[in-house]
Design a protein around this motif. Structure first.
Motif, PDB file in Angstrom:
ATOM      1  N   GLN A  51     -22.782 -29.995   6.094  1.00 20.10           N
ATOM      2  CA  GLN A  51     -22.903 -29.197   7.316  1.00 20.10           C
ATOM      3  C   GLN A  51     -21.557 -29.287   8.043  1.00 20.10           C
ATOM      4  O   GLN A  51     -21.402 -30.060   8.989  1.00 20.10           O
ATOM      5  CB  GLN A  51     -24.053 -29.708   8.184  1.00 20.10           C
ATOM      6  N   LEU A  60     -24.349 -27.474  11.536  1.00 18.94           N
ATOM      7  CA  LEU A  60     -24.805 -26.319  10.771  1.00 18.94           C
ATOM      8  C   LEU A  60     -24.126 -26.234   9.410  1.00 18.94           C
ATOM      9  O   LEU A  60     -22.951 -26.566   9.272  1.00 18.94           O
ATOM     10  CB  LEU A  60     -24.498 -25.022  11.537  1.00 18.94           C
ATOM     11  N   SER A  61     -24.883 -25.752   8.434  1.00 17.10           N
ATOM     12  CA  SER A  61     -24.291 -25.475   7.133  1.00 17.10           C
ATOM     13  C   SER A  61     -23.514 -24.168   7.240  1.00 17.10           C
ATOM     14  O   SER A  61     -23.665 -23.423   8.197  1.00 17.10           O
ATOM     15  CB  SER A  61     -25.376 -25.370   6.064  1.00 17.10           C
ATOM     16  N   TYR A  80     -20.260 -27.377  13.745  1.00 14.93           N
ATOM     17  CA  TYR A  80     -21.229 -27.793  14.756  1.00 14.93           C
ATOM     18  C   TYR A  80     -21.050 -26.977  16.023  1.00 14.93           C
ATOM     19  O   TYR A  80     -20.000 -26.401  16.279  1.00 14.93           O
ATOM     20  CB  TYR A  80     -21.136 -29.297  15.041  1.00 14.93           C
ATOM     21  N   VAL A  89     -25.501 -29.570  17.498  1.00 16.83           N
ATOM     22  CA  VAL A  89     -26.217 -28.967  16.373  1.00 16.83           C
ATOM     23  C   VAL A  89     -25.230 -28.805  15.227  1.00 16.83           C
ATOM     24  O   VAL A  89     -24.268 -28.040  15.329  1.00 16.83           O
ATOM     25  CB  VAL A  89     -26.804 -27.583  16.750  1.00 16.83           C
ATOM     26  N   ALA A 105     -27.037 -20.005   7.607  1.00 11.17           N
ATOM     27  CA  ALA A 105     -26.950 -21.294   8.296  1.00 11.17           C
ATOM     28  C   ALA A 105     -28.331 -21.936   8.396  1.00 11.17           C
ATOM     29  O   ALA A 105     -28.791 -22.328   9.454  1.00 11.17           O
ATOM     30  CB  ALA A 105     -26.314 -21.133   9.674  1.00 11.17           C
ATOM     31  N   ALA A 131     -31.590 -25.543  19.533  1.00 10.18           N
ATOM     32  CA  ALA A 131     -30.740 -25.525  18.344  1.00 10.18           C
ATOM     33  C   ALA A 131     -30.753 -24.151  17.686  1.00 10.18           C
ATOM     34  O   ALA A 131     -29.711 -23.645  17.258  1.00 10.18           O
ATOM     35  CB  ALA A 131     -31.205 -26.587  17.352  1.00 10.18           C
ATOM     36  N   ARG A 176     -27.583 -21.719  17.178  1.00 12.48           N
ATOM     37  CA  ARG A 176     -27.261 -21.146  15.866  1.00 12.48           C
ATOM     38  C   ARG A 176     -27.185 -19.619  15.961  1.00 12.48           C
ATOM     39  O   ARG A 176     -26.265 -18.996  15.434  1.00 12.48           O
ATOM     40  CB  ARG A 176     -28.300 -21.560  14.839  1.00 12.48           C
ATOM     41  N   THR A 204     -23.655 -17.804  14.720  1.00 10.86           N
ATOM     42  CA  THR A 204     -23.555 -17.412  13.316  1.00 10.86           C
ATOM     43  C   THR A 204     -23.662 -15.902  13.184  1.00 10.86           C
ATOM     44  O   THR A 204     -24.432 -15.263  13.897  1.00 10.86           O
ATOM     45  CB  THR A 204     -24.644 -18.087  12.460  1.00 10.86           C
ATOM     46  N   MET A 251     -29.618 -27.366   9.306  1.00 18.54           N
ATOM     47  CA  MET A 251     -29.037 -27.795  10.570  1.00 18.54           C
ATOM     48  C   MET A 251     -29.592 -29.163  10.931  1.00 18.54           C
ATOM     49  O   MET A 251     -30.689 -29.527  10.530  1.00 18.54           O
ATOM     50  CB  MET A 251     -29.289 -26.783  11.681  1.00 18.54           C
TER      51      MET A 251
END
Length: 189
Positions: A139, A152-153, A142, A150, A158, A36, A40, A44, A161
């Motif tokens: 979130q 994600l915010s 994804y 996963v 980020a 994950a 990310r 990101t 999660m």
């Protein structure tokens, strides 16, 4: 809460706005969180900048160490410090997600079995000591890997999660339904 009967006899969560809920049952692992964190990092901006900064600084440090050794009066002590620092930056960059995930090992062991029910209203996670509801707005994006979804915010780093391992699904059809629910409610990265 309406109970949905799965083809294999398991009973799942309530039907949501996008049809029947998908239920995952799994034990979180260090490998899940490492995967994950890698997902990310690949998707990101902040994580990509951090990776670039580690590589760039590591390269500068290696060049600085080599320059200190190549001068008329080599400064071996400082050169070694620069070279070791550069190598560490190059090694820590790729190993970072694994090292971060390993730091969570104790917490993951205490969590025990996790049950995730995903429907049109969001995700409900139930584990040994917690029962959490995550709405889609918390979130809103994804990422998908071979093993995980996963969530994600959207904050700059980020930080928040949610890890949903595919191995927790009862069947491949559940994975396809989960992907459809996520696509209907979140933006795929």
């Amino acid at each position: 809460m309406d109970i949905v009967e799965h083809p294999d006899g398991r009973q799942g969560g309530a039907a949501g706005a996008d049809g029947p809920a998908v239920e995952l049952v799994y034990q979180n692992t260090v490998a899940d969180f490492a995967g994950a964190l890698r997902a990310r990092a690949a998707r990101t901006g902040a994580a990509r900048r951090k990776k670039w900064l580690f590589s760039f600084t590591g390269t500068l440090s290696l060049i600085g160490g080599a320059a200190l050794l190549a001068g008329n009066e080599p400064d071996v002590g400082r050169a070694v410090a620069f070279l070791v620092g550069g190598v560490l930056l190059w090694v820590i960059g790729p190993l970072g997600p694994r090292l971060q995930a390993r730091a969570l090992r104790g917490l993951l062991e205490k969590t025990g079995e996790t049950r995730a029910v995903i429907d049109g209203t969001g995700v409900r996670l139930t584990a040994t000591a917690c029962d959490t509801r995550i709405g889609w707005s918390a979130q809103p994006t994804y990422a998908e890997t071979d093993e995980l979804f996963v969530m994600l915010s959207e904050d700059k780093r980020a930080v928040a999660m949610t890890v949903l391992p595919k191995r927790g699904a009862g069947s491949p059809a559940d994975i396809d339904r989960l992907r459809a629910i996520l696509d209907a409610n979140l933006r795929r990265l």
